[in-house]
Design an enzyme around this catalytic site. Structure first.
Site, PDB file in Angstrom:
ATOM      1  N   ASN A 159       0.939  -1.145   0.044  1.00  0.00           N
ATOM      2  CA  ASN A 159       0.001  -0.015   0.040  1.00  0.00           C
ATOM      3  C   ASN A 159       0.871   1.178   0.029  1.00  0.00           C
ATOM      4  OD1 ASN A 159      -1.708   2.072   0.652  1.00  0.00           O
ATOM      5  ND2 ASN A 159      -2.701   1.008   2.435  1.00  0.00           N
ATOM      6  N   ARG A 199      -2.161  -1.917  -3.789  1.00  0.00           N
ATOM      7  CA  ARG A 199      -3.486  -0.890  -3.712  1.00  0.00           C
ATOM      8  C   ARG A 199      -3.015   0.036  -4.462  1.00  0.00           C
ATOM      9  NH1 ARG A 199      -4.114   3.733   0.269  1.00  0.00           N
ATOM     10  NH2 ARG A 199      -6.016   4.820  -0.485  1.00  0.00           N
ATOM     11  N   HIS A 244     -11.459   5.491  -1.149  1.00  0.00           N
ATOM     12  CA  HIS A 244     -11.558   4.457   0.159  1.00  0.00           C
ATOM     13  C   HIS A 244     -12.449   3.098  -0.280  1.00  0.00           C
ATOM     14  CE1 HIS A 244     -11.106   8.144   2.741  1.00  0.00           C
ATOM     15  NE2 HIS A 244      -9.933   7.290   2.848  1.00  0.00           N
ATOM     16  N   ARG A 257      -8.034  18.194   5.025  1.00  0.00           N
ATOM     17  CA  ARG A 257      -8.640  18.660   3.778  1.00  0.00           C
ATOM     18  C   ARG A 257      -9.940  19.087   4.282  1.00  0.00           C
ATOM     19  NH1 ARG A 257      -8.165  12.721   1.071  1.00  0.00           N
ATOM     20  NH2 ARG A 257      -6.279  12.381   2.596  1.00  0.00           N
ATOM     21  N   GLU A 281      -7.972  -3.032   5.283  1.00  0.00           N
ATOM     22  CA  GLU A 281      -8.022  -2.813   3.813  1.00  0.00           C
ATOM     23  C   GLU A 281      -6.781  -3.814   3.157  1.00  0.00           C
ATOM     24  OE1 GLU A 281      -7.141   1.472   4.536  1.00  0.00           O
ATOM     25  OE2 GLU A 281      -8.331   1.717   2.747  1.00  0.00           O
TER      26      GLU A 281
END
Ligand code: ADP
Length: 402
Positions: free
Chosen positions: A7, A93, A182, A243, A387
Site C-alpha cells: 500500500n 493497492r 476508500h 482537507r 484494507e
C-alpha cells in the site's frame, strides 16, 4: 494463499504478508517519511515460536525504491531466522483506476500502461504505486500480481450521482466526474456488516463511514456503492484531518485573488491546511477531543463541524437509499471515538438511528460491535478497517478464478 500486500502512499510504504484463507497477518510494517531528510521503518511479525515481535529503525532519507529493497531484505531475514513462508502472490493497492477499472485485475504490461495514463488524476499516489509494481515484477518475476483499486467499488454509481453540473466538455475532454475513493475499505466494511447482520449483502441498504485522516461516506445498496462523498479527487465531502471536504469553490477563488495565491498554493491550502487542522490547529481527533473536554472553544467547534457534516451525509444517504438497515463506522476515528459517533448520530431517532450510550462507550463488552439501542430499527456497527486483508482476498479470488 500467502499474499504480500503493498500500500504505497506519497511518502509512505506499508506492506503485509497475509494468509488470505484465514485472514492471519504473518508480518507487516510501514516505512514512513520517504523522501524526507530522515525515514523511519517499523516491522511487526510472528516469530517461529508464535511470539509477536517488533522492530523500529531510523534511516537517512529513503525513497520508495530503497524502502522496497529494505522490505525484501527484512522478509528474507525472517524467512531464514523465523521460517516465515514465502509469498505466493502480490496485491497492490492502486488509488485511482479512473472509469477503466471496475474490479481488481491481474497486472500485465497493458494494465501498467493504463495505470500510467491515469497518473494525472492521482499524481501523488499512482506513480509511487507503479514504481513499486514495476520493481516487484523484477524482483518476483515468478509471482502473479494484482492491482486492487480504491475507486473500483464506486464504479457502478449511476450517472446522476457521478456527474458534476459543469460544462459538458470538462467531462469529455478532462474526465471530470466523481470517482470516489476508500472503496477497498467501504467494500470490506459492507461485507463485514452483512456478516454480522447474518443477511445477504445483496439485500441490504448500508451507509459506511470511513473516518480516518481522510474520511468518506458511502451509500451502499444491494452490495454496490450508489453514492459516495469523495469526488473526482479525495478532497470533496466530509471534513478531514487536513482537507476541507465540501466548500464553495468561489470562496477558494476569492481568497486566491485577495492573497495572490497561484493554483498550486490554493490546492495546498485546501488539501494540507484545511479540515480539522485549519479549524483548530490539530488534525488528531484524540487531541482535539481532549482539548474540547477541557473547554477549548476552537476544538469544540471543529468537532461540531466535523460531526455535523457526517450527520448531513447520513441524512442525505437515507434519502438516496430509501431507508437504512445499518450504519457502519470504520477507520481510526470511526473505531475509536465514542464522542464523534455519538455526535454524528444526534437527534436521528426519527430516522431510526438511536445510539446506546453505554455500548457506544465500551463497544464489544457484550461480545458484539453493535452500538444501537436494542430494538432500534437501524443497526449501528463498528468494523475494524482491514484494507490489506481485503486486497489479499481480492487478489486470491482473482487468481483462483483464472
Ligand atoms: P489513516 O487515514 O492515516 O490510515 P487512521 O485510520 O489511522 O488514519 O485514523 C487516524 C485518525 O484516528 C486520527 O485523527 C486519530 O486521532 C484518530 N484516532 C485514533 N485513535 C483514536 C482514539 N482512541 N480516539 C479518537 N480518535 C482516534
Amino acid at each position: 494463499m500467502n499474499v504480500l500486500v503493498f500500500n504505497s502512499g506519497s511518502s509512505s510504504l506499508k506492506y503485509r504478508l497475509v494468509d488470505s484463507t484465514n485472514g492471519k497477518d504473518l508480518c507487516k510494517g510501514r516505512l514512513e517519511r520517504l523522501g524526507e531528510e530522515h525515514s523511519h521503518a517499523r516491522h511487526q511479525w510472528l516469530s517461529g515460536t508464535g511470539v509477536r515481535r517488533e522492530q523500529g529503525e531510523d534511516y537517512d532519507s529513503l525513497d520508495h525504491s530503497a524502502a522496497l529493497q529494505h522490505i525484501y531484505q527484512h522478509l528474507e531475514t525472517l524467512a531464514e531466522q523465523e521460517n516465515l513462508p514465502s509469498p505466493e502472490a502480490i496485491g497492490h493497492r492502486v488509488v485511482h483506476g479512473g472509469d477503466r477499472f471496475r474490479r481488481a485485475v491481474a497486472i500485465d504490461q497493458n494494465v501498467i500502461t493504463e495505470i500510467e495514463q491515469l497518473a494525472p488524476l492521482a499524481p501523488l499516489h499512482n506513480p509511487p504505486a507503479l514504481a513499486v509494481i514495476n520493481q516487484c515484477r523484477e524482483h518476483f518475476p515468478q509471482l502473479p500480481q494484482a492491482a486492487v483499486f480504491d475507486t473500483a467499488f464506486h464504479q457502478r454509481m449511476p450517472a446522476h450521482a457521478r456527474r458534476y453540473a459543469v460544462p459538458d466538455h470538462w467531462y469529455r475532454d478532462h474526465r471530470v466526474q466523481r470517482y470516489g475513493f476508500h472503496g477497498i475499505s467501504h467494500g470490506y466494511a459492507a461485507r463485514a456488516a452483512a456478516q454480522q447482520l447474518g443477511r445477504p449483502l445483496e439485500q441490504l441498504k448500508l451507509i459506511t463511514l470511513h473516518l480516518g485522516n481522510g474520511a468518506s461516506a458511502a451509500a451502499i445498496k444491494n452490495g454496490h456503492s450508489v453514492d459516495t462523498s469523495m469526488g473526482m479527487t479525495p478532497l470533496e465531502g466530509l471534513v478531514m484531518g487536513t482537507r476541507s471536504g465540501d466548500v464553495d469553490i468561489a470562496a477558494a477563488l476569492h481568497v486566491a485573488r485577495e492573497e495572490g495565491l497561484d493554483l498550486g498554493q490554493l490546492e495546498q491550502e485546501l488539501r494540507q491546511c484545511s479540515g480539522l487542522l485549519g479549524l483548530c490547529g490539530s488534525n488528531d481527533v484524540r487531541d482535539i477531543s481532549s482539548r474540547s473536554d477541557q473547554g477549548d472553544a476552537a476544538a469544540k467547534l471543529a468537532l461540531a463541524i466535523y460531526a455535523y457534516r457526517i450527520r448531513k451525509y447520513i441524512g442525505a444517504y437515507i434519502a438516496v437509499l430509501g431507508g437504512l438497515d445499518a450504519l457502519v463506522f470504520t477507520a481510526g476515528v470511526g473505531e475509536n471515538s465514542a464522542a464523534v459517533r455519538a455526535m454524528a448520530c444526534t437527534d436521528m431517532q426519527n430516522l431510526g438511528i438511536s445510539i446506546d450510550k453505554a455500548r457506544n462507550r465500551c463497544p464489544g463488552l457484550d461480545g458484539s460491535k453493535a452500538i444501537h439501542t436494542p430494538g432500534a430499527p437501524v443497526t449501528i456497527l463498528i468494523v475494524r478497517a482491514n484494507e490489506e486483508l481485503e486486497i489479499a482476498r481480492q487478489t486470491m479470488a482473482l487468481l483462483n478464478a483464472r
